[in-house]
Design an enzyme around this catalytic site. Structure first.
Site, PDB file in Angstrom:
ATOM      1  N   ARG A 195       5.851  -4.330   5.856  1.00 14.22           N
ATOM      2  CA  ARG A 195       5.525  -3.158   5.030  1.00 14.22           C
ATOM      3  C   ARG A 195       4.379  -2.413   5.703  1.00 14.22           C
ATOM      4  O   ARG A 195       3.353  -2.985   5.996  1.00 14.22           O
ATOM      5  CB  ARG A 195       5.127  -3.589   3.617  1.00 14.22           C
ATOM      6  CG  ARG A 195       6.247  -4.272   2.854  1.00 14.22           C
ATOM      7  CD  ARG A 195       5.795  -4.639   1.444  1.00 14.22           C
ATOM      8  NE  ARG A 195       6.804  -5.386   0.730  1.00 14.22           N
ATOM      9  CZ  ARG A 195       7.726  -4.834  -0.062  1.00 14.22           C
ATOM     10  NH1 ARG A 195       7.757  -3.525  -0.222  1.00 14.22           N
ATOM     11  NH2 ARG A 195       8.606  -5.596  -0.691  1.00 14.22           N
ATOM     12  N   LYS A 235      11.671   4.470   4.258  1.00 13.81           N
ATOM     13  CA  LYS A 235      10.427   5.256   4.342  1.00 13.81           C
ATOM     14  C   LYS A 235       9.612   4.840   5.563  1.00 13.81           C
ATOM     15  O   LYS A 235       9.099   5.678   6.293  1.00 13.81           O
ATOM     16  CB  LYS A 235       9.625   5.079   3.060  1.00 13.81           C
ATOM     17  CG  LYS A 235       8.273   5.768   3.072  1.00 13.81           C
ATOM     18  CD  LYS A 235       7.527   5.570   1.790  1.00 13.81           C
ATOM     19  CE  LYS A 235       6.849   4.236   1.781  1.00 13.81           C
ATOM     20  NZ  LYS A 235       5.942   4.026   0.655  1.00 13.81           N
ATOM     21  N   ASP A 236       9.499   3.530   5.796  1.00 18.74           N
ATOM     22  CA  ASP A 236       8.703   3.045   6.920  1.00 18.74           C
ATOM     23  C   ASP A 236       9.378   3.339   8.262  1.00 18.74           C
ATOM     24  O   ASP A 236       8.699   3.575   9.257  1.00 18.74           O
ATOM     25  CB  ASP A 236       8.413   1.556   6.772  1.00 18.74           C
ATOM     26  CG  ASP A 236       7.457   1.272   5.618  1.00 18.74           C
ATOM     27  OD1 ASP A 236       6.938   2.220   5.013  1.00 18.74           O
ATOM     28  OD2 ASP A 236       7.241   0.091   5.326  1.00 18.74           O
ATOM     29  N   HIS A 251      -2.589   0.643   6.758  1.00 19.47           N
ATOM     30  CA  HIS A 251      -2.472  -0.781   6.434  1.00 19.47           C
ATOM     31  C   HIS A 251      -1.017  -1.221   6.402  1.00 19.47           C
ATOM     32  O   HIS A 251      -0.147  -0.487   5.941  1.00 19.47           O
ATOM     33  CB  HIS A 251      -3.105  -1.041   5.064  1.00 19.47           C
ATOM     34  CG  HIS A 251      -2.853  -2.415   4.557  1.00 19.47           C
ATOM     35  ND1 HIS A 251      -1.950  -2.690   3.555  1.00 19.47           N
ATOM     36  CD2 HIS A 251      -3.365  -3.604   4.942  1.00 19.47           C
ATOM     37  CE1 HIS A 251      -1.928  -3.990   3.336  1.00 19.47           C
ATOM     38  NE2 HIS A 251      -2.781  -4.570   4.158  1.00 19.47           N
ATOM     39  N   TYR A 257      -3.173  -6.426  -4.175  1.00 21.20           N
ATOM     40  CA  TYR A 257      -4.272  -5.607  -3.679  1.00 21.20           C
ATOM     41  C   TYR A 257      -4.815  -4.678  -4.746  1.00 21.20           C
ATOM     42  O   TYR A 257      -4.097  -4.191  -5.601  1.00 21.20           O
ATOM     43  CB  TYR A 257      -3.911  -4.850  -2.410  1.00 21.20           C
ATOM     44  CG  TYR A 257      -2.664  -4.024  -2.401  1.00 21.20           C
ATOM     45  CD1 TYR A 257      -2.729  -2.641  -2.467  1.00 21.20           C
ATOM     46  CD2 TYR A 257      -1.420  -4.619  -2.271  1.00 21.20           C
ATOM     47  CE1 TYR A 257      -1.582  -1.868  -2.410  1.00 21.20           C
ATOM     48  CE2 TYR A 257      -0.276  -3.865  -2.209  1.00 21.20           C
ATOM     49  CZ  TYR A 257      -0.359  -2.487  -2.290  1.00 21.20           C
ATOM     50  OH  TYR A 257       0.781  -1.717  -2.247  1.00 21.20           O
ATOM     51  N   GLN A 313      -6.706   0.440  -9.591  1.00 18.01           N
ATOM     52  CA  GLN A 313      -5.310   0.029  -9.684  1.00 18.01           C
ATOM     53  C   GLN A 313      -5.119  -1.291  -8.943  1.00 18.01           C
ATOM     54  O   GLN A 313      -5.673  -1.485  -7.870  1.00 18.01           O
ATOM     55  CB  GLN A 313      -4.425   1.112  -9.045  1.00 18.01           C
ATOM     56  CG  GLN A 313      -2.943   0.866  -9.121  1.00 18.01           C
ATOM     57  CD  GLN A 313      -2.160   2.064  -8.586  1.00 18.01           C
ATOM     58  OE1 GLN A 313      -2.472   3.213  -8.904  1.00 18.01           O
ATOM     59  NE2 GLN A 313      -1.163   1.797  -7.778  1.00 18.01           N
ATOM     60  N   ASP A 314      -4.352  -2.201  -9.534  1.00 17.38           N
ATOM     61  CA  ASP A 314      -3.949  -3.443  -8.877  1.00 17.38           C
ATOM     62  C   ASP A 314      -2.451  -3.362  -8.608  1.00 17.38           C
ATOM     63  O   ASP A 314      -1.687  -2.946  -9.486  1.00 17.38           O
ATOM     64  CB  ASP A 314      -4.213  -4.662  -9.770  1.00 17.38           C
ATOM     65  CG  ASP A 314      -5.659  -5.108  -9.780  1.00 17.38           C
ATOM     66  OD1 ASP A 314      -6.488  -4.472  -9.100  1.00 17.38           O
ATOM     67  OD2 ASP A 314      -5.963  -6.093 -10.467  1.00 17.38           O
ATOM     68  N   ASN A 315      -2.048  -3.773  -7.414  1.00 16.14           N
ATOM     69  CA  ASN A 315      -0.637  -3.793  -7.036  1.00 16.14           C
ATOM     70  C   ASN A 315      -0.249  -5.207  -6.640  1.00 16.14           C
ATOM     71  O   ASN A 315      -1.075  -5.962  -6.128  1.00 16.14           O
ATOM     72  CB  ASN A 315      -0.372  -2.844  -5.860  1.00 16.14           C
ATOM     73  CG  ASN A 315      -0.721  -1.410  -6.195  1.00 16.14           C
ATOM     74  OD1 ASN A 315      -0.484  -0.939  -7.292  1.00 16.14           O
ATOM     75  ND2 ASN A 315      -1.308  -0.714  -5.245  1.00 16.14           N
ATOM     76  N   GLU A 368     -14.036 -17.728  -7.048  1.00 15.13           N
ATOM     77  CA  GLU A 368     -14.324 -16.362  -7.475  1.00 15.13           C
ATOM     78  C   GLU A 368     -13.608 -15.430  -6.514  1.00 15.13           C
ATOM     79  O   GLU A 368     -13.928 -15.391  -5.329  1.00 15.13           O
ATOM     80  CB  GLU A 368     -15.844 -16.170  -7.409  1.00 15.13           C
ATOM     81  CG  GLU A 368     -16.356 -14.943  -8.061  1.00 15.13           C
ATOM     82  CD  GLU A 368     -17.884 -14.957  -8.074  1.00 15.13           C
ATOM     83  OE1 GLU A 368     -18.474 -14.684  -7.004  1.00 15.13           O
ATOM     84  OE2 GLU A 368     -18.457 -15.250  -9.137  1.00 15.13           O
ATOM     85  N   LYS A 399      -8.620  -0.570   0.115  1.00 16.21           N
ATOM     86  CA  LYS A 399      -7.811  -1.664  -0.435  1.00 16.21           C
ATOM     87  C   LYS A 399      -8.489  -3.000  -0.179  1.00 16.21           C
ATOM     88  O   LYS A 399      -8.955  -3.264   0.928  1.00 16.21           O
ATOM     89  CB  LYS A 399      -6.426  -1.701   0.226  1.00 16.21           C
ATOM     90  CG  LYS A 399      -5.596  -0.468  -0.009  1.00 16.21           C
ATOM     91  CD  LYS A 399      -4.282  -0.547   0.760  1.00 16.21           C
ATOM     92  CE  LYS A 399      -3.469   0.718   0.574  1.00 16.21           C
ATOM     93  NZ  LYS A 399      -2.244   0.679   1.393  1.00 16.21           N
ATOM     94  N   HIS A 401       0.769   2.045   5.958  1.00 19.59           N
ATOM     95  CA  HIS A 401       0.599   3.046   4.909  1.00 19.59           C
ATOM     96  C   HIS A 401      -0.859   3.470   4.746  1.00 19.59           C
ATOM     97  O   HIS A 401      -1.766   2.685   4.984  1.00 19.59           O
ATOM     98  CB  HIS A 401       1.067   2.481   3.570  1.00 19.59           C
ATOM     99  CG  HIS A 401       2.483   2.029   3.574  1.00 19.59           C
ATOM    100  ND1 HIS A 401       2.914   0.972   2.823  1.00 19.59           N
ATOM    101  CD2 HIS A 401       3.570   2.477   4.241  1.00 19.59           C
ATOM    102  CE1 HIS A 401       4.214   0.793   3.013  1.00 19.59           C
ATOM    103  NE2 HIS A 401       4.635   1.686   3.883  1.00 19.59           N
ATOM    104  N   ARG A 421      -7.428 -31.935  -9.987  1.00 18.60           N
ATOM    105  CA  ARG A 421      -6.855 -31.045 -11.008  1.00 18.60           C
ATOM    106  C   ARG A 421      -6.336 -29.743 -10.434  1.00 18.60           C
ATOM    107  O   ARG A 421      -5.514 -29.077 -11.038  1.00 18.60           O
ATOM    108  CB  ARG A 421      -7.913 -30.720 -12.075  1.00 18.60           C
ATOM    109  CG  ARG A 421      -8.429 -31.921 -12.822  1.00 18.60           C
ATOM    110  CD  ARG A 421      -9.641 -31.559 -13.648  1.00 18.60           C
ATOM    111  NE  ARG A 421     -10.706 -31.090 -12.760  1.00 18.60           N
ATOM    112  CZ  ARG A 421     -11.669 -30.246 -13.111  1.00 18.60           C
ATOM    113  NH1 ARG A 421     -11.721 -29.779 -14.338  1.00 18.60           N
ATOM    114  NH2 ARG A 421     -12.592 -29.878 -12.241  1.00 18.60           N
TER     115      ARG A 421
END
Length: 182
Positions: free
Chosen positions: A59, A168-169, A119, A132, A47-49, A28, A72, A62, A23
């Site tokens: 990326r 930015k990076d 990160h 994250y 906060q979740d991103n 978890e 994170k 940061h 299935r």
């Protein structure tokens, strides 16, 4: 859920127990008791991103400075990335060292990156969806970036050619010139 410390012990890989059959699967993805047992922290995620990127995108690296430093807990729900955490705590015995992990929808691993670490990740698959949880809210005035190609760090990003990075990076600092944690 199994907690596996990395070569930098504060960075921890979480490997869930996956229950699967014809299935599909169930696992978890977060348990506050198990997280506290493994990290010694009673983290409150606020906060979740969620990001989606194509192959070759990089990326990072940061982080946010105190008082808005973020821990994170990261994972991939589609595709595969090479995920990196760099210790930027000046007094740490592992200052300037980094760890990298392959995170994928297939392996369902997560990585805990505490405050005091920069990160970043590079997308290895055609596309990747990256989720994250953070322990503090995004704060543009506290956000900083270390260059992904800092020669001191010498991270061997497994991306052919030059990665696709944001403006930015590209403007990030080398570790030696960056604002860091004391």
């Amino acid at each position: 859920m199994k907690a596996v410390p990395s070569t930098i012990p504060d960075v921890i890989r979480f490997e869930p127990k996956v229950f699967g059959d014809e299935r599909g699967f169930f696992f978890e993805s977060f348990n506050a008791r198990e997280f506290a047992k493994a990290t010694g922290l009673e983290a409150q995620f606020v906060q979740d991103n969620h990001s989606r990127s194509r192959q070759g995108v990089l990326r990072g690296l940061h982080y946010q400075l105190a008082p808005k430093a973020q821990g994170k807990l990261v994972r991939v729900t589609e595709g595969e990335v090479f995920d990196v955490a760099v210790d930027i705590r000046r007094g740490s015995p592992t200052f300037g060292q980094w760890v990298g992990e392959i995170l994928s929808a297939e392996n369902k691993r997560q990585l805990w990156i505490p405050a005091g670490f920069a990160h970043g990740f590079a997308v290895l698959s055609e596309n990747a969806e990256f989720l994250y949880k953070t322990t503090d809210y995004w704060s543009p005035e506290h956000e900083r970036c270390i260059r992904w190609d800092d020669p001191t760090l010498a991270i061997p990003w497994p991306v052919p050619g030059t990665p696709l990075v944001s403006d930015k990076d590209r403007q990030g600092f080398n570790l030696r010139d960056a604002e860091l944690y004391d």
